[in-house]
Design a protein around this motif. Structure first.
Motif, mmCIF file in Angstrom:
data_model
loop_
_atom_site.group_PDB
_atom_site.id
_atom_site.type_symbol
_atom_site.label_atom_id
_atom_site.label_comp_id
_atom_site.label_asym_id
_atom_site.label_seq_id
_atom_site.Cartn_x
_atom_site.Cartn_y
_atom_site.Cartn_z
ATOM 1 N N HIS A 671 0.829 -1.210 0.000
ATOM 2 C CA HIS A 671 0.000 0.000 0.000
ATOM 3 C C HIS A 671 0.862 1.259 0.000
ATOM 4 C CE1 HIS A 671 -3.044 2.930 1.216
ATOM 5 N NE2 HIS A 671 -2.164 3.334 2.117
ATOM 6 N N LEU A 672 1.877 1.296 0.852
ATOM 7 C CA LEU A 672 2.685 2.507 0.983
ATOM 8 C C LEU A 672 3.558 2.743 -0.245
ATOM 9 C CD1 LEU A 672 3.818 2.201 4.721
ATOM 10 C CD2 LEU A 672 2.103 3.759 3.791
ATOM 11 N N SER A 673 4.084 1.671 -0.847
ATOM 12 C CA SER A 673 4.986 1.825 -1.987
ATOM 13 C C SER A 673 4.236 2.043 -3.296
ATOM 14 C CB SER A 673 5.880 0.585 -2.121
ATOM 15 O OG SER A 673 5.115 -0.545 -2.506
ATOM 16 N N ARG A 674 2.958 1.603 -3.340
ATOM 17 C CA ARG A 674 2.147 1.700 -4.564
ATOM 18 C C ARG A 674 2.796 0.949 -5.733
ATOM 19 N NH1 ARG A 674 -2.669 3.247 -2.497
ATOM 20 N NH2 ARG A 674 -2.445 5.067 -1.161
ATOM 21 N N ARG A 749 12.154 -6.752 -9.581
ATOM 22 C CA ARG A 749 10.743 -7.079 -9.778
ATOM 23 C C ARG A 749 9.845 -5.989 -9.207
ATOM 24 N NH1 ARG A 749 6.789 -9.758 -12.560
ATOM 25 N NH2 ARG A 749 5.069 -10.352 -11.187
ATOM 26 N N TYR A 750 10.196 -5.529 -7.988
ATOM 27 C CA TYR A 750 9.347 -4.541 -7.291
ATOM 28 C C TYR A 750 10.116 -3.232 -7.163
ATOM 29 C CZ TYR A 750 7.005 -8.935 -6.100
ATOM 30 O OH TYR A 750 6.380 -10.159 -6.172
ATOM 31 N N SER A 751 10.335 -2.576 -8.285
ATOM 32 C CA SER A 751 11.134 -1.350 -8.292
ATOM 33 C C SER A 751 10.464 -0.228 -7.514
ATOM 34 C CB SER A 751 11.397 -0.904 -9.731
ATOM 35 O OG SER A 751 10.168 -0.721 -10.429
ATOM 36 N N GLY A 752 9.139 -0.253 -7.420
ATOM 37 C CA GLY A 752 8.419 0.759 -6.643
ATOM 38 C C GLY A 752 8.768 0.694 -5.170
ATOM 39 N N VAL A 753 9.095 -0.498 -4.692
ATOM 40 C CA VAL A 753 9.495 -0.654 -3.286
ATOM 41 C C VAL A 753 10.836 0.040 -3.054
ATOM 42 C CG1 VAL A 753 10.175 -2.314 -1.505
ATOM 43 C CG2 VAL A 753 8.204 -2.798 -2.974
ATOM 44 N N LYS A 754 11.756 -0.117 -4.008
ATOM 45 C CA LYS A 754 13.064 0.540 -3.860
ATOM 46 C C LYS A 754 12.898 2.056 -3.851
ATOM 47 C CE LYS A 754 17.625 0.414 -3.725
ATOM 48 N NZ LYS A 754 17.909 1.820 -3.440
ATOM 49 N N ARG A 755 12.032 2.567 -4.723
ATOM 50 C CA ARG A 755 11.796 4.018 -4.741
ATOM 51 C C ARG A 755 11.161 4.472 -3.430
ATOM 52 N NH1 ARG A 755 10.360 2.780 -10.117
ATOM 53 N NH2 ARG A 755 8.132 2.730 -9.575
ATOM 54 N N PHE A 756 10.235 3.670 -2.901
ATOM 55 C CA PHE A 756 9.597 3.996 -1.614
ATOM 56 C C PHE A 756 10.630 4.051 -0.494
ATOM 57 C CE2 PHE A 756 8.211 1.917 2.349
ATOM 58 C CZ PHE A 756 7.413 2.926 2.864
ATOM 59 N N ILE A 757 11.527 3.079 -0.458
ATOM 60 C CA ILE A 757 12.555 3.038 0.595
ATOM 61 C C ILE A 757 13.450 4.269 0.511
ATOM 62 C CG2 ILE A 757 14.650 1.826 1.327
ATOM 63 C CD1 ILE A 757 13.189 -0.799 0.662
ATOM 64 N N ASP A 758 13.928 4.583 -0.678
ATOM 65 C CA ASP A 758 14.810 5.744 -0.839
ATOM 66 C C ASP A 758 14.087 7.034 -0.450
ATOM 67 O OD1 ASP A 758 16.734 4.022 -1.758
ATOM 68 O OD2 ASP A 758 16.366 4.431 -3.886
ATOM 69 N N ARG A 759 12.829 7.152 -0.887
ATOM 70 C CA ARG A 759 12.045 8.361 -0.589
ATOM 71 C C ARG A 759 11.776 8.485 0.913
ATOM 72 N NH1 ARG A 759 8.170 7.086 -3.529
ATOM 73 N NH2 ARG A 759 6.620 6.388 -1.995
ATOM 74 N N THR A 760 11.458 7.361 1.547
ATOM 75 C CA THR A 760 11.156 7.370 2.983
ATOM 76 C C THR A 760 12.369 7.790 3.797
ATOM 77 O OG1 THR A 760 9.489 5.643 2.703
ATOM 78 C CG2 THR A 760 10.386 5.945 4.921
ATOM 79 N N ILE A 761 13.537 7.251 3.449
ATOM 80 C CA ILE A 761 14.768 7.603 4.176
ATOM 81 C C ILE A 761 15.075 9.080 4.007
ATOM 82 C CG2 ILE A 761 17.265 7.266 4.230
ATOM 83 C CD1 ILE A 761 16.745 4.314 3.512
ATOM 84 N N GLU A 762 14.954 9.592 2.786
ATOM 85 C CA GLU A 762 15.271 10.995 2.528
ATOM 86 C C GLU A 762 14.307 11.917 3.273
ATOM 87 O OE1 GLU A 762 17.425 14.059 1.579
ATOM 88 O OE2 GLU A 762 17.990 11.987 1.121
ATOM 89 N N GLU A 763 13.009 11.597 3.246
ATOM 90 C CA GLU A 763 12.024 12.428 3.956
ATOM 91 C C GLU A 763 12.273 12.388 5.462
ATOM 92 O OE1 GLU A 763 8.227 10.995 2.773
ATOM 93 O OE2 GLU A 763 8.258 11.997 0.814
#
Length: 887
Positions: A671-674, A749-763
């Motif tokens: 849900h969070l990573s979309r 496979r789940y590239s959106g998860v990687k983007r979510f992780i990077d975005r979450t850490i930066e925020e």
């Protein structure tokens, strides 16, 4: 001065401030206040200064600090201290607060551009001694030994050790004045003083002891061995330079007037204000003992008879908050008895109502059931005690402990004393006044008079805390989660604790006998493998067997010898059977002592059930924890662990119903990573671990084995917990390169998860905190740490906290909804435990099917209310015991 005694006359204490900044920073874990400022160095420094002031009571004191920039030694030798790593950034940010702390204590600071703290101390010490003062240098630095004299000593507060000329001779073999000569030959790696390469401390001491100085050693080099002669001849200039660098200057242009170094009582408010700003409330309490200082909260205590209490309670405005503080007998929890209740109005009036006054419980019942705000600290404890008096707290209730927990989740404690100091500048015990000289004795049991005033004070404090705490919750957008989740959860937790869990002691007694026999068998096997009997609980004896006798290669060394911890034994078990048997023994022994032997003794004799305490204000993520006993930690794997679960049973005519959210954290991640592919897995009802195994092993679902699914499951949860390739390799026992391929395949496979992780850490790095879906905040100051390991830890927390915290919010919402529905529809069904994503109920057998439908519906609907965009699945199980009922 004999070195083992404190000064016998007026003494000047000189603290090596710069050295203790480093000591405090590296000795303490990363502490931080609620604003994310790291404070471990400030805290360690402040405690050291307070300890010196408290225990030594020095009449004169100063703190010397290095200033930033090059010093006169750098002009002499550019490489001076060149090998020292740069000061960590989060240590640098604390230095101005340390300077402020010294000022707030009213103490003298000594700083001078271009000069080190050592030289400032050396100069002031020399002038103070000449002025007739004893001097105590507070340091652990061996360089300072050269300053020792009949009037100058060193005190190391870490080792609690006094050092004088005698100790110098024992340490260096020479008088204090010759210490720079020894260092000139041996050098100093810490300060990058070169010395003479090839000459160590032992040889340097011997030479200076024989010849008296570096110059004399150099002039007699021809008398020494060819090797020493060659070293000294080649490095003569280096030896002279090194001695020059090692000498502490004692003649800087500094004035010394003893009056300027006098220790006086610090002005209360600047110091108290700084301690509050840094949130050093334990130090603030030490600084401000009960009965002294602070604005405080003033009130009057009235101990009232029934007719007086009725008038007081009747005079309380229905639209104004009241503070409540119960007096509860020991032990508390479900066995706590309500002895009395203090009721405080916002205007400071307080009444203490003893429970044995016959008519008073009826008066209180009307107060507690009304619509006014009832403020308490730890309202669950009050709920449990009130239930025994047939009293109940009706909402709205404002729990100051829970409010503080939401605002400061990283705090280890949320006690009322710290909160009163922070918000009201009030030290509990300092603001009490009594409306009567003597409380009427006929109202009290022998100890009740002593209970009334503390309870009244607490009630007066909590009601005054409400406005500021409510305002801060609103500012941080957490008032909603406080009012709709945390506070409604309190009576649910209280009821779970009262319900308790039935335990079949016969099952555990039989298991205890089996384990005793198994442990004896393992002990015999260990003795045979070792070739002798020994105390396997002794790390020293075990290390001797493993490494000396059996010749196994040690893996890690500790301060006391070679490690025999679990990780070490696990690796050694690949080479020999003995470490494997030791691990087996430790595991079964812990099961027996922690659960099989301990649990029966914790059964409540009145109810015949185990009653855990569910803690709402411990885990920073929002999760509940369980203590006394910890029922969330009952083993779920292994034959013996599962058999322990068989001892947790349903009562006669009842069954256990277990409801468990399936794969809730991966669903929240979706849900969070979309991430579209991850969302699709759950929308189509696939198993996430099998789907992940298909990707990382490049196979079809039918080819996935149980072991492959296990690996994939570890990868899935490793991603959620921010695992690294090294961490995954250690967990799975595989090569780091192989672990990296699994993680890379997952992110491919789940590239959106990687983007979510990077975005979450930066925020999180920008804001200083993370939030859950409901807005629960968790500060993560480690993200700004200068230490790479701490930053990595902070990044893992930043990824995990929103996921685990949202799962915690979800289960709390579900607990509230299920509790309310059961109360209305199936009142004989009882919620008896929560274990992270699992709820356990004891239900009449005839109502099992209806209870299953109700529980499943409400748990799934909680996800809808939270706004989770993937379907939730609740797995259900029913059985006579916990093992059989677990889904």
């Amino acid at each position: 001065m004999p070195s083992h005694k404190t000064p016998s006359r007026l003494a000047l204490y000189l603290i090596d401030g710069s050295a203790y900044i480093y000591r405090a920073y590296f000795a303490l874990p990363p502490l931080s206040n609620s604003k994310g400022l790291q404070t471990n160095a400030v805290y360690g420094f402040a405690t050291m200064v307070m300890k010196i002031l408290r225990e030594h009571r020095p009449p004169f004191l100063a703190v010397a600090f290095d200033e930033r920039g090059p010093t006169v030694r750098h002009e002499t030798y550019a490489e001076y201290k060149a090998n020292r790593p740069e000061m960590p950034q989060d240590m640098q940010t604390q230095i101005p607060y340390i300077h402020r702390m010294v000022d707030a204590f009213g103490l003298r600071q000594i700083r001078a551009s271009g000069f080190e703290a050592d030289d400032l101390i050396g100069t002031v010490a020399t002038k103070a001694a000449a002025a007739g003062l004893d001097v105590v240098i507070v340091t652990g630095d061996k360089d300072m030994y050269q300053l020792l004299s009949p009037s100058v000593r060193i005190f190391d507060p870490v080792k609690e050790k006094w050092i004088g000329e005698e100790e110098c001779r024992a340490r260096f073999g020479v008088d204090p004045g010759r210490v720079p000569d020894v260092m000139g030959l041996m050098g100093d790696a810490i300060d990058n003083i070169p010395g003479v390469k090839g000459i160590g401390e032992k040889t340097a001491t011997k030479l200076i002891k024989q010849y008296g100085s570096v110059e004399e050693v150099l002039s007699h080099a021809g008398e020494l061995t060819p090797k020493l002669k060659a070293l000294l001849t080649e490095h003569a200039d280096q030896a002279r330079l090194s001695r020059q660098l090692a000498v502490i200057q004692t003649d800087l242009p500094l004035e010394f007037e003893r009056e300027g170094f006098e220790v006086k009582s610090p002005p209360a408010e600047p110091l108290a204000g700084l301690l509050r700003e840094l949130e050093f409330f334990s130090l603030l309490k030490t600084l401000q003992p009960a009965g002294e200082g602070g604005r405080g909260t003033t009130f009057q205590v009235q101990t009232l008879h029934a007719d007086e209490a009725e008038a007081f309670l009747g005079s309380l405005p229905a639209d104004r908050a009241v503070g409540l503080a119960p007096v509860i007998s020991t032990p508390g929890g479900v066995r706590g008895e309500l002895r009395g209740l203090a009721v405080a109005a916002e205007d400071g009036r307080v009444a203490y109502v003893p429970m044995h006054e016959g008519a008073l419980p009826n008066l209180l019942r009307r107060l507690l059931s009304g619509t006014r705000v009832k403020a308490l600290h730890d309202s669950k404890a009050a709920c449990l005690a009130m239930a025994g008096r047939e009293l109940a707290l009706a909402p709205p209730v404002f729990d100051t402990m829970i409010a503080d927990y939401l605002l400061n989740p990283n705090r280890r404690s949320h006690g009322l004393d710290a909160l009163a100091l922070e918000a009201l500048d009030h030290r509990l015990g300092m603001g009490r006044t009594s409306g009567e000289a003597e409380p009427p004795a006929d109202l009290f049991e022998p100890s009740a008079a002593a209970e009334a005033e503390p309870a009244a004070e607490c009630a007066a404090v909590v009601v005054r805390l409400v406005p500021s705490l409510r305002e801060r919750l609103a500012e941080q957008e957490m008032l909603k989660i406080f009012e709709t989740v945390e506070m409604p959860l309190v009576p649910v937790l209280a009821e779970i604790e009262r319900n308790g869990f039935a335990l079949d002691r016969v099952v555990l007694e039989e298991l205890a006998k089996e384990l005793e026999c198994e442990l004896d068998r393992i002990m015999d096997a260990i003795g045979r493998l070792a070739g002798e009997t020994f105390n396997i609980n002794s790390p020293k004896q075990l290390a001797s067997i493993l490494f000396d006798k059996l010749g196994l290669k040690p893996i890690r060394k500790t301060k006391t010898g070679f490690s025999t911890d679990e990780d070490t034994l696990t690796q050694l078990a690949l080479e020999h059977d003995l470490p494997a048997q030791i691990l087996n023994y430790r595991s079964l022994s812990k099961l027996k002592s922690t659960y099989v032997d301990a649990l029966p003794a914790l059964v409540n004799p009145e109810t015949g059930r185990l009653h855990t305490s569910l803690n709402q204000t411990v885990a920073a993520t929002g999760r509940l924890s369980s203590t006394e006993p910890n029922l969330q930690n009952i083993p779920v794997k292994g034959d013996y662990g599962l058999r322990i679960r068989e001892a947790f049973v349903a009562s006669s005519g009842q069954a256990l119903l277990c409801a468990d959210y399936s794969q809730i954290e991966p669903r929240i991640l979706a849900h969070l990573s979309r991430d579209k592919k991850l969302l699709k897995v759950f929308e189509q009802g696939e198993d996430i671990h099998t789907a992940t195994a298909v990707q990382i092993f490049n196979l079809i679902p039918e080819q996935i084995t149980r072991d492959m699914r296990r690996i994939a499951k570890t990868v899935v949860f490793g991603i959620i917990y921010g695992i690294s390739p090294y961490g995954l390799s250690q967990t799975l026992g595989i090569a780091q390169a192989e672990a990296k391929t699994y993680i890379d395949a997952y992110f491919e496979r789940y590239s959106g998860v990687k983007r979510f992780i990077d975005r979450t850490i930066e925020e999180a790095r920008e804001r200083g905190y993370t939030t859950t879906m409901l807005g629960r905040r968790r500060p993560i100051p480690e993200l700004k740490s200068g230490d790479q390991a701490q930053r990595g830890f902070g990044e893992r927390m930043a990824v995990n906290s929103p996921i685990q915290g949202s799962a915690a919010d979800l289960i709390k919402m579900a607990m509230i909804a299920v509790h309310d529905q059961l109360k209305d529809r199936l009142p004989r069904c009882k919620m008896i435990l929560q274990v992270h994503d699992e709820l356990i109920f004891e239900v009449p057998r005839a109502e099992v099917d209806e209870a299953k439908r109700l529980v499943q519906r409400e748990m799934e609907q909680a996800g809808v209310r939270l706004g989770i965009s993937v379907p939730l699945r609740v797995e259900m199980g029913v059985g006579p015991n916990w093992r059989a009922a677990h889904p």
